[in-house]
Design a protein around this motif. Structure first.
Motif, mmCIF file in Angstrom:
data_model
loop_
_atom_site.group_PDB
_atom_site.id
_atom_site.type_symbol
_atom_site.label_atom_id
_atom_site.label_comp_id
_atom_site.label_asym_id
_atom_site.label_seq_id
_atom_site.Cartn_x
_atom_site.Cartn_y
_atom_site.Cartn_z
ATOM 1 N N LEU A 42 -42.301 -37.931 3.063
ATOM 2 C CA LEU A 42 -43.725 -38.242 3.066
ATOM 3 C C LEU A 42 -44.308 -38.084 4.464
ATOM 4 N N SER A 54 -51.579 -32.074 8.143
ATOM 5 C CA SER A 54 -52.509 -32.324 9.243
ATOM 6 C C SER A 54 -52.616 -31.105 10.156
ATOM 7 N N THR A 80 -44.464 -34.391 5.346
ATOM 8 C CA THR A 80 -45.508 -33.703 4.571
ATOM 9 C C THR A 80 -46.897 -33.984 5.125
ATOM 10 N N VAL A 81 -47.171 -35.245 5.444
ATOM 11 C CA VAL A 81 -48.464 -35.605 6.043
ATOM 12 C C VAL A 81 -48.648 -34.886 7.375
ATOM 13 N N SER A 82 -47.589 -34.820 8.173
ATOM 14 C CA SER A 82 -47.652 -34.116 9.466
ATOM 15 C C SER A 82 -47.963 -32.639 9.270
#
Length: 389
Positions: free
Chosen positions: A85, A93, A88-90
């Motif tokens: 998670l 972004s 994935t967010v990184s």
């Protein structure tokens, strides 16, 4: 009930010492730039407040300390469960920041998100996200990471995507640090060096050639590195002024707050070139003591990584230490002329909220790893006591 270890207090003390010194140097290096905001430097938002930058840095420091305490105290299993998670967010972004209207362009690079009066740089957070991803994948694969197709290719492909997205901003300095950190984690995790060179070498070379060919400022930096005196008022100006600051410091320095180069001679004195101001004000002796404390911090981190038995925890710690060490090396190497300038901040020291936040949160994770080491010692003592009875 699972025992909880205590964090490494020497690492915590060294972190506090370095961060405190960084705030002090931001105060010294930025005061003139902020004070003259309405005259020559165009920083109208400073409103002539000589404490403008240091006050903003202190705000990020408070947030960073909170982040470090949280990262240090949450169960370490949290990182194992949520690595995908976070990565994935990184990754997303890095995609979003490239979109006009979402990402903010500053000095030709679309590398920031504007949040109110502050800016956050997703590339800094992406380094940490990739470290957690690689450590988890390697720990899961074990010796399988030595296999080219099934072991190394997936994490190397993810690393390449992160690298290319940061190059596209463009931010070559951050991309190089991310790539170097990833390679160290992969090698320490058991990947074969010949596979890394054979697969990653051509891709990195093509990306760098394309970047340098398209971006004029990249060519200017190479020219200034090779011969700054050929154009001392343009391409070579920054590094020449940095050398003047370092030379002016001599053995014992001019004294804290008494730098001459920060009087608008040296651009970005409180960010990219803060080590030059350290060298000018504290001299060779003061800069050497600072570097020694920095080295002690890194060695203590390595010591923790070598002692922890959990593969994931060890690789995360190695990634954090590698990221900080590489960024410090690139910054200091650039301002001293050893390598071309890349415009990356000096970890814990330079003005910059994103860098300070990520460094403190990463240190919190490293302190969490040290808790695992302490817990191991307690468990081993309990086991010995049980068997002796």
């Amino acid at each position: 009930m699972k025992t909880r270890g205590v964090p490494d207090f020497l690492l915590l003390f060294l972190t506090a010492l370095i961060v405190g010194f960084g705030i002090t140097m931001v105060l010294s290096a930025s005061s003139i730039f902020a004070l003259t905001s309405f005259t020559s430097n165009g920083c109208s938002y400073c409103n002539g407040d000589e404490l403008y930058f240091v006050k903003r840095q202190i705000r990020f420091l408070v947030l960073g300390i909170v982040g470090m305490l949280v990262a240090m105290n949450i169960p370490f299993s949290f990182y194992k469960r949520n690595f995908l998670l976070i990565a994935t967010v990184s990754f997303f972004s890095l995609l979003l920041v490239l979109i006009p209207g979402i990402g903010e362009e500053i000095k030709g690079a679309r590398s920031w998100f504007r949040i109110g009066s502050a800016s956050l740089q997703p590339a800094e957070f992406a380094k940490l996200g990739l470290i957690l991803y690689l450590a988890a994948i390697i720990a899961k694969k074990g010796d399988g990471i030595q296999k080219l197709k099934s072991g190394l290719m997936p994490p190397l492909l993810v690393t390449g995507l992160f690298f290319l997205l940061i190059v596209a901003q463009p931010d070559l300095g951050s991309a190089a640090i991310l790539l170097g950190t990833a390679l160290i984690v992969l090698v320490c995790g058991g990947a074969k060096l010949r596979h890394l060179i054979g697969l990653g070498g051509p891709v990195v070379t093509l990306a760098l050639v394309a970047y340098i060919t398209v971006k004029q400022h990249a060519l200017n930096r190479i020219h200034s590195y090779l011969d700054p005196w050929s154009d001392p008022l343009f391409t070579g100006y920054n590094i020449i002024q940095s050398w003047i600051a370092i030379a002016h410091g001599g053995l014992s320095g001019t004294g804290f707050g008494k730098s001459i180069q920060k009087y608008l001679y040296l651009p970005e004195a409180h960010t990219d070139f803060i080590f030059s101001i350290i060298s000018e004000e504290l001299g060779f002796i003061g800069a050497s003591i600072f570097l020694l404390i920095y080295l002690l911090f890194l060695l203590r981190g390595i010591h923790i990584c070598l002692r922890v038995k959990d593969t994931f925890a060890s690789l995360v710690g190695i990634g954090v230490i590698s990221m900080i060490a590489l960024q410090a090396t690139v910054n200091i190497g650039g301002v001293t002329g050893i390598i071309p300038l890349t415009g990356v901040p000096l970890p814990f020291i330079s003005y910059g909220g994103s860098s300070l936040l990520v460094c403190l949160i990463s240190t919190g994770i490293l302190l969490n790893v040290s808790r695992e080491v302490s817990r191991q010692k307690v468990d081993e003592q309990v086991t010995r006591t049980t068997y002796s009875v």
